[in-house]
Design an enzyme around this catalytic site. Structure first.
Site, short mmCIF file in Angstrom:
data_model
loop_
_atom_site.label_atom_id
_atom_site.label_comp_id
_atom_site.label_asym_id
_atom_site.label_seq_id
_atom_site.Cartn_x
_atom_site.Cartn_y
_atom_site.Cartn_z
N ASP A 169 -2.48 -18.83 67.17
CA ASP A 169 -1.66 -18.11 66.21
C ASP A 169 -2.42 -16.81 65.89
O ASP A 169 -3.59 -16.64 66.28
CB ASP A 169 -1.44 -18.95 64.96
CG ASP A 169 -0.15 -18.58 64.22
OD1 ASP A 169 0.39 -17.49 64.49
OD2 ASP A 169 0.30 -19.37 63.38
N HIS A 226 -0.79 -17.96 56.59
CA HIS A 226 -0.93 -16.51 56.58
C HIS A 226 -1.83 -16.07 55.42
O HIS A 226 -2.48 -15.02 55.50
CB HIS A 226 0.43 -15.83 56.43
CG HIS A 226 1.31 -15.97 57.63
ND1 HIS A 226 2.12 -17.06 57.82
CD2 HIS A 226 1.50 -15.16 58.70
CE1 HIS A 226 2.78 -16.93 58.96
NE2 HIS A 226 2.43 -15.79 59.50
#
Length: 621
Positions: free
Chosen positions: A345, A272
């Protein structure tokens, strides 16, 4: 038996698939040629009951649908978007900022995306509050999707893994203990049952795809993003529990997604916020990381999600796996033989966005072989980039159609055509039902793991009457104290010391310990991302130095316990849901015999090559 005139013969179906596929440039797959026997062995929940034909007939319908779509409509099917608001008609400034329109319905009408993903208020969209409200939102978005364009239902997705780390639906949704906890219980039946509960509740709210289970093998205790989301550090264990969970989602009628391919379990960087690199050799990948994904494919998993990780052993160019043709197409599609939907993702994660701007990332991911483009930033730019790439020939029409047909086939298999709506009143009855809560309680009680119990410190005797409940987490502390206080003659005091307690908090806890018969501390070092839990360890060290008996429970990563190896009584709960805290309380009181066994090895803090507690360790009374 005479064949019904409504049911075409296998020969005619195969011919229809081949002809229609050739017309739009999509190859008739091996499964189409070999018929139903080539389909995954596992059932796909209620898809059959919803009228979805098996094998080649399903693909023929998907191909026919794709043939009627415009280029823009096909490109829309690739994108999975987020919307802000709790109903389809909710005006929200963030929708206007991101998309130039005010309401979720207008977002769907503008882009005609293939899917939408729900988030809670922590990220911002605030889509999920109450079951009836979520069902109403789902129905409203589906109504918009079917009212224009190609009139294709939405894949409505969510990340509801269970446990306390990655979940969007909180209570009244039933709270399950999470993957590592389930593996600690060593029950495949519980893993399937947990997924059935989650899936049944999601389906009741109109959510038809869960981005779960996490299929990573967490062999790195310092992994900041996976940890308890994984079933553990043992490949065989993960390869057993992943398909058991997939089976549960399918039994409940929703789609499953194995993530994060080719394996995010050995990294100390969060994708992230950065771009991790996996240093495994090809042999190590085959031995450690890939078996759970192979098992998921054998079980018939609907979707596999890629990871934003660099794996030099698989692609020497060192691009993230999501953008790698060698990994997505060469390995996953061709070598492993996965025929389902490949999802990226989130493309707004820094592991993707740092190196691939909004006009590049979706094109590179699609070129690599991905089908679903999840949370592409600057959607106008991303959409235009894919459109330009197809019109300019960088992405062939054949390549685009292959993804679109897979997505449409997926929606047909899930029974979304012709009516994807749910009963909003039924959602309120199903979600958080007494039956689900009772099953979840039983599952959770089998996961508590007793790691150390020197001198028979546990369970507490009836003489342990006054208990100080301290450490991390206001809600878990309160629930633990409440449940402990239900014991006859036992009282509790709560003193929250927070993520990184300072000297004042530690002194307060030490002073309070002297007025109690026992102290129980909840530890969550993973919450203290800057100090790695050092301040929590100082609190525990100070309490250990008092004369008051001390118990410490690691309520997230079991690796916490190597910060305080000399504490006489330590446990691991793997999550801090209310049910986990209730099970912990009953264990401390001796009403529950701990049955969990470590699904990871906990190394010594100063010597990571030595085990403080080995894989499979777990004590009982």
């Amino acid at each position: 038996m005479q064949q019904s005139p409504r049911q075409p013969s296998r020969r005619h179906v195969i011919a229809a698939v081949a002809g229609a596929a050739a017309a739009i440039g999509v190859p008739a797959t091996a499964s189409a040629a070999s018929g139903p026997a080539a389909a995954p062995a596992s059932p796909y929940g209620p898809a059959a009951a919803a009228g979805a034909p098996p094998g080649p007939a399903l693909r023929a319908r998907a191909v026919a649908l794709a043939r009627r779509m415009t280029l823009e409509q096909k490109i829309g099917q690739l994108f999975v978007v987020e919307v802000y608001g709790q109903s389809a008609d909710t005006e929200h400034a963030k929708n206007r900022e991101l998309y130039g329109v005010g309401t979720p319905a207008e977002v769907i009408a503008k882009y005609r995306p293939g899917g939408v993903i729900y988030f809670d208020a922590r990220r911002g969209p605030d889509n999920v509050q109450q079951p009836r409200q979520v069902a109403h939102l789902s129905n409203g978005l589906q109504r918009t999707a079917l009212s224009g364009g190609a009139r294709v239902p939405l894949l409505v997705s969510i990340d509801q893994e269970g446990g306390s780390v990655v979940l969007r639906m909180r209570e009244p949704a039933t709270q399950l203990p999470g993957n590592m906890a389930l593996a600690a219980g060593r029950s495949l039946r519980d893993a399937t049952g947990s997924a059935e509960i989650i899936g049944t509740e999601l389906a009741a709210m109109g959510i038809n795809q869960n981005y779960a289970p996490d299929s990573d093998v967490n062999i790195n205790p310092a992994n900041p993003v996976i940890g308890v989301r994984s079933f553990g550090s043992d490949t065989d264990l993960c390869a057993d529990f992943v398909p058991a969970t997939v089976r549960g989602y399918h039994n409940s009628g929703i789609a499953s997604a194995a993530k994060h391919f080719p394996g995010h379990g050995d990294t100390d960087v969060d994708s992230h916020t950065g771009l991790p690199q996996i240093g495994h050799s090809r042999e190590e990948l085959e031995r450690i990381d890939l078996p759970p994904f192979r098992a998921a494919i054998r079980q018939g998993v609907d979707t596999i999600m890629t990871a934003h990780i660099v794996v030099p052993a698989l692609d020497a160019s060192e691009v993230p796996a999501t953008m790698s043709h060698d990994i997505v197409t060469g390995l996953l599609r061709e070598k492993l033989g996965f025929e389902g939907v490949i999802a990226t993702d989130a493309l707004d994660m820094q592991g993707a966005s740092d190196s691939f701007p909004p006009d590049v990332a979706p094109v590179r991911a699609l070129s690599a072989g991905c089908d679903q483009l999840v949370l592409a930033p600057e959607l106008d730019t991303a959409f235009a980039a894919v459109l330009k790439a197809v019109r300019g020939g960088r992405i062939s029409q054949r390549r685009l159609d292959a993804s679109v047909v897979r997505i449409l086939e997926h929606k047909l298999r899930r029974g979304l055509f012709p009516l994807p709506y749910v009963d909003e009143n039924e959602a309120a009855r199903v979600v958080g039902s007494r039956t689900h809560t009772a099953r979840a309680r039983s599952i959770t009680e089998r996961t508590i793991t007793l790691l150390r119990n020197e001198g028979g410190a546990l369970p507490w005797s009836s003489r342990t009457r006054k208990v100080l409940v301290t450490g991390w987490g206001a809600e878990p502390l309160a629930e633990l104290a409440r449940t402990l206080g239900e014991e006859p003659g036992r009282t509790t005091t709560v003193l929250e010391t927070g993520t990184a307690p300072g000297a004042g908090k530690i002194a307060d806890a030490v002073e309070a310990a002297g007025r109690h018969d026992a102290v129980v501390v909840l530890s969550n070092a993973a919450a203290d991302t800057s100090g790695k839990g050092a301040a929590q360890a100082e609190l525990i060290k100070a309490l250990h130095a008092t004369d008051t008996p001390l118990v410490v429970a690691a309520v997230r990563n079991p690796y916490d316990v190597n910060l305080f190896p000399d504490v006489p009584a330590t446990l691991a709960t793997y999550s801090y849901t209310a049910l986990s805290m209730q099970a912990l309380a009953r264990t401390l009181a001796g009403r529950l015999d701990p049955a969990g066994r470590l699904p990871v090895t906990v190394p010594e803090r100063d010597n990571p090559d030595r085990a403080l507690h080995p894989f499979g360790h777990g004590l009982s009374y």
